[in-house]
Write a protein that holds these residues in place. Structure first.
Motif, PDB file in Angstrom:
ATOM      1  N   ASP A  47     -37.295 -12.374 -60.434  1.00  0.00           N
ATOM      2  CA  ASP A  47     -37.862 -13.540 -59.770  1.00  0.00           C
ATOM      3  C   ASP A  47     -37.006 -14.876 -60.104  1.00  0.00           C
ATOM      4  O   ASP A  47     -37.092 -15.885 -59.314  1.00  0.00           O
ATOM      5  N   VAL A  48     -36.861 -14.868 -61.410  1.00  0.00           N
ATOM      6  CA  VAL A  48     -36.001 -16.338 -61.583  1.00  0.00           C
ATOM      7  C   VAL A  48     -34.827 -16.398 -61.028  1.00  0.00           C
ATOM      8  O   VAL A  48     -34.231 -17.368 -60.620  1.00  0.00           O
ATOM      9  N   HIS A  49     -34.109 -15.181 -60.873  1.00  0.00           N
ATOM     10  CA  HIS A  49     -32.829 -15.188 -60.003  1.00  0.00           C
ATOM     11  C   HIS A  49     -32.859 -15.424 -58.549  1.00  0.00           C
ATOM     12  O   HIS A  49     -32.258 -16.443 -58.108  1.00  0.00           O
ATOM     13  N   ALA A  50     -33.919 -15.062 -58.041  1.00  0.00           N
ATOM     14  CA  ALA A  50     -34.140 -15.434 -56.652  1.00  0.00           C
ATOM     15  C   ALA A  50     -34.487 -17.128 -56.564  1.00  0.00           C
ATOM     16  O   ALA A  50     -33.937 -17.742 -55.836  1.00  0.00           O
ATOM     17  N   MET A  51     -35.494 -17.715 -57.531  1.00  0.00           N
ATOM     18  CA  MET A  51     -35.613 -19.003 -57.336  1.00  0.00           C
ATOM     19  C   MET A  51     -34.402 -19.823 -57.640  1.00  0.00           C
ATOM     20  O   MET A  51     -34.090 -20.992 -57.259  1.00  0.00           O
TER      21      MET A  51
END
Length: 128
Positions: A47-51
């Motif tokens: 999720d952090v990678h996507a953001m």
């Protein structure tokens, strides 16, 4: 005597398409250039990678829009069009309904037509 001229509406169409391509290229540059700046521990989380990817793309694309003299409101709208698919798809990801890969692929697939929709909605700002 006749002369061949380019149809008057083809030049604005070419500029419209070129502007879209310029934004996509700027997004790719952002992903490549800024991704190494994120701590590995952070981007290990999907999720952090996507953001972080959305942030990287938006920063460079927004800078390019400003270089091209787009207003802050138009830049903000286009940035929102880029973030919205990620934000929307992260909710079902957090609920366990979709995979991290679905978030990444889905957000990118949705982002491009959404950006085009913003450009068509604000045609006067992109069709010149």
């Amino acid at each position: 005597m006749t002369t061949t001229q380019t149809r008057p509406h083809s030049r604005p169409l070419l500029r419209f398409v070129a502007h879209y391509v310029e934004m996509v290229v700027a997004m790719i540059v952002g992903m490549v250039a800024l991704a190494p700046l994120w701590p590995a521990e952070w981007v290990a989380r999907p999720d952090v990678h996507a953001m972080s990817m959305a942030i990287d793309m938006t920063i460079v694309m927004g800078l390019w829009m400003r270089v091209r003299h787009h207003s802050w409101p138009r830049t903000a709208e286009m940035s929102a069009a880029m973030f919205l698919p990620f934000v929307v798809l992260l909710v079902p990801y957090w609920l366990g309904a979709i995979s991290a890969m679905t978030v990444m692929v889905g957000a990118h697939v949705i982002m491009f037509p959404l950006m085009l929709a913003v450009m068509l909605w604000r045609r006067a700002d992109y069709w010149h």
